[in-house]
Design a protein around this motif. Structure first.
Motif, PDB file in Angstrom:
ATOM      1  N   ILE A  57      -1.005  10.528  10.416  1.00  0.00           N
ATOM      2  CA  ILE A  57      -1.543   9.194  10.617  1.00  0.00           C
ATOM      3  C   ILE A  57      -0.355   8.224  10.641  1.00  0.00           C
ATOM      4  CG2 ILE A  57      -3.605   9.983   9.357  1.00  0.00           C
ATOM      5  CD1 ILE A  57      -3.112   7.955   7.248  1.00  0.00           C
ATOM      6  N   PRO A  58      -0.442   7.124  11.399  1.00  0.00           N
ATOM      7  CA  PRO A  58       0.725   6.244  11.530  1.00  0.00           C
ATOM      8  C   PRO A  58       1.146   5.665  10.179  1.00  0.00           C
ATOM      9  CG  PRO A  58      -0.994   5.686  13.141  1.00  0.00           C
ATOM     10  CD  PRO A  58      -1.604   6.659  12.186  1.00  0.00           C
ATOM     11  N   PRO A  59       2.469   5.598   9.918  1.00  0.00           N
ATOM     12  CA  PRO A  59       2.968   5.099   8.625  1.00  0.00           C
ATOM     13  C   PRO A  59       2.399   3.731   8.257  1.00  0.00           C
ATOM     14  CG  PRO A  59       4.768   6.022   9.899  1.00  0.00           C
ATOM     15  CD  PRO A  59       3.564   6.072  10.788  1.00  0.00           C
ATOM     16  N   VAL A  60       2.243   2.838   9.229  1.00  0.00           N
ATOM     17  CA  VAL A  60       1.740   1.496   8.922  1.00  0.00           C
ATOM     18  C   VAL A  60       0.308   1.568   8.371  1.00  0.00           C
ATOM     19  CG1 VAL A  60       1.073   1.087  11.339  1.00  0.00           C
ATOM     20  CG2 VAL A  60       1.433  -0.845   9.882  1.00  0.00           C
ATOM     21  N   VAL A  61      -0.463   2.522   8.880  1.00  0.00           N
ATOM     22  CA  VAL A  61      -1.848   2.697   8.405  1.00  0.00           C
ATOM     23  C   VAL A  61      -1.840   3.336   7.018  1.00  0.00           C
ATOM     24  CG1 VAL A  61      -4.044   3.841   8.857  1.00  0.00           C
ATOM     25  CG2 VAL A  61      -2.743   2.857  10.757  1.00  0.00           C
ATOM     26  N   LYS A  62      -0.951   4.303   6.856  1.00  0.00           N
ATOM     27  CA  LYS A  62      -0.841   4.966   5.548  1.00  0.00           C
ATOM     28  C   LYS A  62      -0.521   3.927   4.466  1.00  0.00           C
ATOM     29  CE  LYS A  62       0.795   9.295   5.977  1.00  0.00           C
ATOM     30  NZ  LYS A  62       1.748  10.411   5.994  1.00  0.00           N
ATOM     31  N   ASN A  63       0.419   3.037   4.779  1.00  0.00           N
ATOM     32  CA  ASN A  63       0.796   2.002   3.813  1.00  0.00           C
ATOM     33  C   ASN A  63      -0.376   1.073   3.516  1.00  0.00           C
ATOM     34  OD1 ASN A  63       3.348   3.015   3.745  1.00  0.00           O
ATOM     35  ND2 ASN A  63       4.195   1.527   5.208  1.00  0.00           N
ATOM     36  N   PHE A  64      -1.100   0.708   4.574  1.00  0.00           N
ATOM     37  CA  PHE A  64      -2.245  -0.192   4.388  1.00  0.00           C
ATOM     38  C   PHE A  64      -3.297   0.478   3.500  1.00  0.00           C
ATOM     39  CE2 PHE A  64      -6.394  -1.918   5.461  1.00  0.00           C
ATOM     40  CZ  PHE A  64      -6.177  -3.285   5.341  1.00  0.00           C
ATOM     41  N   LEU A  65      -3.579   1.737   3.771  1.00  0.00           N
ATOM     42  CA  LEU A  65      -4.595   2.454   2.991  1.00  0.00           C
ATOM     43  C   LEU A  65      -4.192   2.517   1.515  1.00  0.00           C
ATOM     44  CD1 LEU A  65      -5.487   5.384   5.432  1.00  0.00           C
ATOM     45  CD2 LEU A  65      -6.932   3.424   4.871  1.00  0.00           C
ATOM     46  N   SER A  66      -2.909   2.820   1.269  1.00  0.00           N
ATOM     47  CA  SER A  66      -2.460   2.930  -0.131  1.00  0.00           C
ATOM     48  C   SER A  66      -2.499   1.583  -0.827  1.00  0.00           C
ATOM     49  CB  SER A  66      -1.013   3.418  -0.236  1.00  0.00           C
ATOM     50  OG  SER A  66      -0.791   4.496   0.565  1.00  0.00           O
ATOM     51  N   ALA A  67      -2.097   0.547  -0.096  1.00  0.00           N
ATOM     52  CA  ALA A  67      -1.932  -0.757  -0.747  1.00  0.00           C
ATOM     53  C   ALA A  67      -3.232  -1.540  -0.874  1.00  0.00           C
ATOM     54  CB  ALA A  67      -0.913  -1.589   0.038  1.00  0.00           C
ATOM     55  N   SER A  68      -4.178  -1.339   0.043  1.00  0.00           N
ATOM     56  CA  SER A  68      -5.271  -2.325   0.149  1.00  0.00           C
ATOM     57  C   SER A  68      -6.688  -1.783   0.026  1.00  0.00           C
ATOM     58  CB  SER A  68      -5.147  -3.055   1.491  1.00  0.00           C
ATOM     59  OG  SER A  68      -3.881  -3.617   1.623  1.00  0.00           O
ATOM     60  N   THR A  69      -6.882  -0.515  -0.260  1.00  0.00           N
ATOM     61  CA  THR A  69      -8.266  -0.014  -0.226  1.00  0.00           C
ATOM     62  C   THR A  69      -8.817   0.381  -1.605  1.00  0.00           C
ATOM     63  OG1 THR A  69      -7.571   2.258   0.252  1.00  0.00           O
ATOM     64  CG2 THR A  69      -7.988   0.829   2.150  1.00  0.00           C
TER      65      THR A  69
END
Ligand SMILES: Cc1cc2nc3c(=O)[nH]c(=O)nc-3n(C[C@H](O)[C@H](O)[C@H](O)COP(=O)(O)O)c2cc1C
Length: 164
Positions: A57-69
């Motif tokens: 999965i794209p790194p930017v999405v991975k970061n968003f999922l970890s940080a914001s969900t």
């Protein structure tokens, strides 16, 4: 209920699915590229979509999922060039479960998306045989996601919203 549809899309396939999902949602709703979403504050449910890139999965999405969900109700949608059910897909997409470990994942949807011609051309020139094989598969992805896949995405949207 306020629902957000957010996505990353480079060639439009995931955006097409995002818009189909958005169109089915009831209640207050918003649709935005993931680059414009700071956090999920104020949303009761978020659909988060992205393409599979480089077997992950794209790194930017991975970061968003970890940080914001954390603690949020979310649903995942993904597009990829291989046909649905392709053996390796789960090993490429499984990392969203880890990244969104603190979220309540209400569902996940994935479907085939067209491989853009410049990408096909690039892959066909690659030295890596796996990349070359992807390039050769490219023409068979033309027109995806098609109407039948869009219809499945719409049903997915309804199903998830009913669960939330
Ligand atoms: C750099 C790059 C790498 C990709 N890697 C994969 C991959 O590992 N597996 C796959 O099935 N598709 C792969 N694809 C295809 C995309 O996942 C597919 O075309 C997707 O539908 C693109 O979505 P978009 O139009 O929303 O950007 C790749 C595409 C690009 C551009």
């Amino acid at each position: 209920m306020k629902t957000l549809v957010t996505y990353m899309s480079q060639t439009g396939n995931t955006k097409k699915i995002a818009e189909a999902i958005y169109g089915e949602l009831e209640g207050e709703k918003a649709i935005k590229p993931i680059s414009e979403v700071k956090d999920l504050e104020g949303y009761d449910l978020a659909f988060i979509g992205f393409p599979i890139l480089q077997f992950d999965i794209p790194p930017v999405v991975k970061n968003f999922l970890s940080a914001s969900t954390k603690g949020k109700k979310i649903a995942i949608f993904m597009t990829h060039a291989v046909p649905e059910g392709f053996e390796a897909i789960h090993s490429w997409t499984g990392s969203y479960e880890q990244a969104a470990a603190g979220a309540k994942i209400l569902g996940a949807f994935d479907c085939q998306g067209e491989l853009a011609q410049p990408i096909i051309d690039m892959l066909l020139k690659a030295d890596d045989p796996q990349m070359k094989a992807f390039g050769e598969m490219g023409p068979s992805t033309k027109g995806q996601p098609d109407e039948s896949r869009v219809k499945k995405a719409k049903a997915f949207a309804k199903e998830v919203q009913a669960k939330a």
